[in-house]
Scaffold this active site. Structure first.
Site, short mmCIF file in Angstrom:
data_model
loop_
_atom_site.label_atom_id
_atom_site.label_comp_id
_atom_site.label_asym_id
_atom_site.label_seq_id
_atom_site.Cartn_x
_atom_site.Cartn_y
_atom_site.Cartn_z
N ASN A 229 -29.07 23.83 -15.16
CA ASN A 229 -29.84 23.11 -16.17
C ASN A 229 -29.58 23.83 -17.49
O ASN A 229 -30.20 24.86 -17.77
CB ASN A 229 -31.32 23.16 -15.78
CG ASN A 229 -32.20 22.39 -16.74
OD1 ASN A 229 -31.73 21.88 -17.75
ND2 ASN A 229 -33.48 22.32 -16.43
N LYS B 28 -30.43 27.64 -17.06
CA LYS B 28 -31.17 28.01 -15.85
C LYS B 28 -30.31 27.64 -14.65
O LYS B 28 -29.64 26.60 -14.68
CB LYS B 28 -32.48 27.22 -15.77
CG LYS B 28 -33.54 27.73 -16.72
CD LYS B 28 -34.87 27.08 -16.42
CE LYS B 28 -35.31 26.26 -17.60
NZ LYS B 28 -36.39 25.37 -17.42
N ARG C 173 -27.74 19.15 -14.42
CA ARG C 173 -28.72 18.26 -15.00
C ARG C 173 -28.19 17.80 -16.36
O ARG C 173 -27.81 18.62 -17.20
CB ARG C 173 -30.03 19.02 -15.21
CG ARG C 173 -31.10 18.16 -15.81
CD ARG C 173 -32.37 18.94 -16.00
NE ARG C 173 -33.43 18.02 -16.37
CZ ARG C 173 -34.69 18.37 -16.44
NH1 ARG C 173 -35.06 19.60 -16.16
NH2 ARG C 173 -35.61 17.50 -16.78
N HIS D 235 -37.39 12.53 -17.23
CA HIS D 235 -38.00 13.17 -16.05
C HIS D 235 -37.61 12.42 -14.78
O HIS D 235 -38.34 12.47 -13.78
CB HIS D 235 -39.56 13.14 -16.12
CG HIS D 235 -40.16 14.10 -17.08
ND1 HIS D 235 -41.36 13.85 -17.71
CD2 HIS D 235 -39.76 15.32 -17.50
CE1 HIS D 235 -41.66 14.86 -18.49
NE2 HIS D 235 -40.71 15.76 -18.39
N HIS E 147 -46.38 12.48 -14.00
CA HIS E 147 -45.78 13.81 -14.16
C HIS E 147 -46.38 14.41 -15.43
O HIS E 147 -46.01 14.04 -16.54
CB HIS E 147 -44.25 13.69 -14.28
CG HIS E 147 -43.58 15.00 -14.55
ND1 HIS E 147 -42.75 15.63 -13.66
CD2 HIS E 147 -43.65 15.84 -15.61
CE1 HIS E 147 -42.33 16.77 -14.16
NE2 HIS E 147 -42.87 16.93 -15.35
N LEU E 148 -47.33 15.32 -15.26
CA LEU E 148 -48.05 15.88 -16.40
C LEU E 148 -47.72 17.36 -16.51
O LEU E 148 -48.11 18.16 -15.66
CB LEU E 148 -49.56 15.69 -16.24
CG LEU E 148 -50.03 14.26 -15.90
CD1 LEU E 148 -51.54 14.23 -15.75
CD2 LEU E 148 -49.57 13.27 -16.95
N GLY E 149 -46.99 17.70 -17.55
CA GLY E 149 -46.64 19.10 -17.79
C GLY E 149 -46.66 19.34 -19.28
O GLY E 149 -47.40 18.68 -20.02
N ASN E 150 -45.82 20.23 -19.74
CA ASN E 150 -45.73 20.40 -21.19
C ASN E 150 -45.18 19.12 -21.81
O ASN E 150 -45.69 18.62 -22.81
CB ASN E 150 -44.83 21.61 -21.47
CG ASN E 150 -45.12 22.14 -22.84
OD1 ASN E 150 -46.21 21.95 -23.38
ND2 ASN E 150 -44.14 22.78 -23.42
N ARG F 8 -45.90 17.04 -28.39
CA ARG F 8 -45.40 15.72 -28.82
C ARG F 8 -46.56 14.75 -28.96
O ARG F 8 -47.46 14.71 -28.11
CB ARG F 8 -44.42 15.15 -27.80
CG ARG F 8 -43.14 15.93 -27.66
CD ARG F 8 -42.17 15.22 -26.71
NE ARG F 8 -41.09 16.09 -26.35
CZ ARG F 8 -40.71 16.34 -25.09
NH1 ARG F 8 -41.33 15.77 -24.07
NH2 ARG F 8 -39.70 17.15 -24.86
N ARG G 195 -54.18 25.72 -19.97
CA ARG G 195 -55.10 26.79 -19.55
C ARG G 195 -55.87 27.32 -20.75
O ARG G 195 -57.09 27.53 -20.69
CB ARG G 195 -54.34 27.93 -18.86
CG ARG G 195 -53.88 27.53 -17.47
CD ARG G 195 -52.82 28.43 -16.95
NE ARG G 195 -51.57 28.24 -17.70
CZ ARG G 195 -50.38 28.59 -17.26
NH1 ARG G 195 -50.26 29.18 -16.09
NH2 ARG G 195 -49.30 28.37 -17.98
N GLY H 10 -46.89 20.76 -13.96
CA GLY H 10 -47.78 21.92 -14.10
C GLY H 10 -49.24 21.53 -14.23
O GLY H 10 -50.12 22.14 -13.61
N ASN I 292 -52.08 21.33 -11.06
CA ASN I 292 -53.00 22.48 -11.16
C ASN I 292 -54.29 22.23 -11.91
O ASN I 292 -55.12 23.13 -11.98
CB ASN I 292 -52.27 23.64 -11.86
CG ASN I 292 -51.12 24.16 -11.05
OD1 ASN I 292 -51.31 24.60 -9.92
ND2 ASN I 292 -49.92 24.08 -11.60
N GLU J 96 -37.50 19.61 -9.27
CA GLU J 96 -36.37 18.93 -9.91
C GLU J 96 -35.03 19.53 -9.47
O GLU J 96 -34.05 18.81 -9.30
CB GLU J 96 -36.53 18.99 -11.43
CG GLU J 96 -37.76 18.20 -11.86
CD GLU J 96 -38.03 18.23 -13.36
OE1 GLU J 96 -37.35 17.51 -14.08
OE2 GLU J 96 -38.93 18.96 -13.78
#
Ligand code: AMP
Length: 396
Positions: free
Chosen positions: A7, A14, A91, A180, A206-209, A239, A283, A329, A333, A381
């Site tokens: 990626n 990564k 990716r 995504h 799909h809820l993340g950053n 965003r 958080r 994320g 969580n 992913e």
């Protein structure tokens, strides 16, 4: 049967090496500051051996050479020869309208990706540079491009078209693509297996950053919240998500932004970060809200409210749902956000069990008598990319 998943961004890369026999991660690593000074590679094997190499990587080629060096290291690596890598899955952000599925990479695929680079100017140059470098340093190893967009290529025109002149769409390919895709595909397949029903109607949150929602039926995406770029849709970490374009232009004038700064502003300075003035991290915002911070509370309420509205619209699109699924994320969580989204949804037969919602590791968080399953499903992913790569190359 080992697959290397890559990626790559413009300055980072990564990677994960996955053993497809049991889909376990052999090692994972990260190259940072590619093309800059003070480059750094970090790698960790499944049994905890760590590598740190501080070395400049002027291009993605040097980065890939360093990755191979780290993976092949006798003490801290996990490969004895490059030949052990059966295939590489890359990716790639954007397929344009040219690919409907993942593809084995050849010169023509690279040419098309280069043509589509202007659709994803922040990510595509890094993706392409890395593919080319990889082909140079790993000659003969089959490579697959797995796009973030192709899972959404099954959307019908009425879902992906914007209300702009048809000729403008046709000439410039300005339309909703969705992103995504590897996550939405992975999660929809996992949930299909869980329910024993590949044809289930699912709403995947799909809820993340970065966040997106998709409506899936018969294993295919019929609509999704991200658009021409990942900026459309939900209120995200930084965003804005959906906003009246006229308000954008008005804001540009009032803030004295240059035309090329506006999209960057909407991508990087808005969302829950801009609303709270505190942080993009859920958080931090949850802690601030619990301390009485009103703007953190507003940001969290807005995030959840926008998700709820999209879920409602996809219930309409799908004529109800068999499952509403949370991943990413935040989705995996945050009982707080799941609770806010799912409150007052009995109209569609979805009833959250608040005790289960609060229990970490619980998969089904709906009540016994809920007609709609509410599911927490971790995304993966990299594994999704590895599975696609395996399917196309039958790596040994
Ligand atoms: P992702 O982009 O999928 O890695 O998700 C990042 C987001 O997930 C950030 O906003 C994190 O604050 C959020 N997140 C991660 N762990 C938790 C947690 N335990 N509780 C609430 N939010 C979390």
């Amino acid at each position: 049967m080992k697959i290397l998943v890559i990626n790559a961004g413009s300055s980072s890369l990564k990677y994960q090496l996955i053993d497809m026999a049991d889909e376990s991660v052999i090692l994972k690593g990260l190259c940072e500051r590619i093309t800059f000074k003070n480059g750094k590679l970090t790698q960790k094997t499944f049994d905890g051996r760590e590598t740190v190499i501080e070395q400049d990587m002027p291009t993605h080629k040097e980065a890939m050479q360093l990755v191979l060096e780290a993976m092949l290291d006798k003490e801290k690596g996990a490969l004895s020869s490059v030949d052990e890598i059966g295939a590489v899955g890359h990716r790639v952000l954007h397929s344009g309208e040219d690919f409907k599925n993942s593809v084995v990479i050849d010169d023509e695929v690279i040419r098309i990706c280069e043509k589509n680079a202007e659709l994803g100017p922040l990510h595509m140059p890094g993706n392409i540079a890395c593919i080319k470098s990889c082909r140079e340093v790993m000659k003969g190893v089959p490579m697959v491009a797995v796009f973030d967009t192709t899972f959404h290529s099954t959307m019908p025109p009425k879902a992906y078209m914007y209300g702009i002149p048809y000729e403008v769409y046709d000439k410039y390919k300005i339309r909703k693509y969705g992103f995504h895709g590897t996550s939405h595909k992975f999660v929809s397949e996992e949930v299909g297996k869980m329910l024993g029903n590949k044809n289930a109607r699912m709403i995947i949150c799909h809820l993340g950053n970065g966040s997106s929602i998709s409506a899936v039926k018969d294993g295919k995406c019929v609509d999704t919240s991200m658009g021409f770029t990942p900026l459309e849709g939900l209120v995200m970490g930084t965003r804005s998500g959906d906003i009246d374009p006229a308000a954008v232009d008005y804001m540009r004038v009032k803030l004295g932004l240059k035309p090329d700064e506006v999209v960057d502003y909407l991508n990087k300075k808005c969302g829950v970060m801009g609303i709270s003035g505190l942080s993009s991290d859920l958080r931090d915002l949850t802690a601030a809200m619990n301390d009485g911070n009103e703007r953190a509370k507003l940001a969290l309420e807005m995030l959840a409210y926008r998700v709820k509205k999209y879920v409602g619209s996809y219930l309409a699109v799908l004529n109800g749902a068999d499952a509403i699924v949370f991943t990413g994320g935040i989705g995996e969580n945050s009982p707080l956000i799941r609770g806010l989204v799912m409150s007052g949804m009995s109209y569609c037969g979805a009833v959250l069990d608040e005790k289960k919602n609060q229990t970490r590791g619980e998969t089904y968080i709906n009540t016994e008598d809920s007609a709609v399953k509410i599911i927490v499903c971790p995304t993966n992913e990299e594994l999704s990319i590895a599975r696609e790569t395996k399917a196309l190359t039958a790596a040994k």
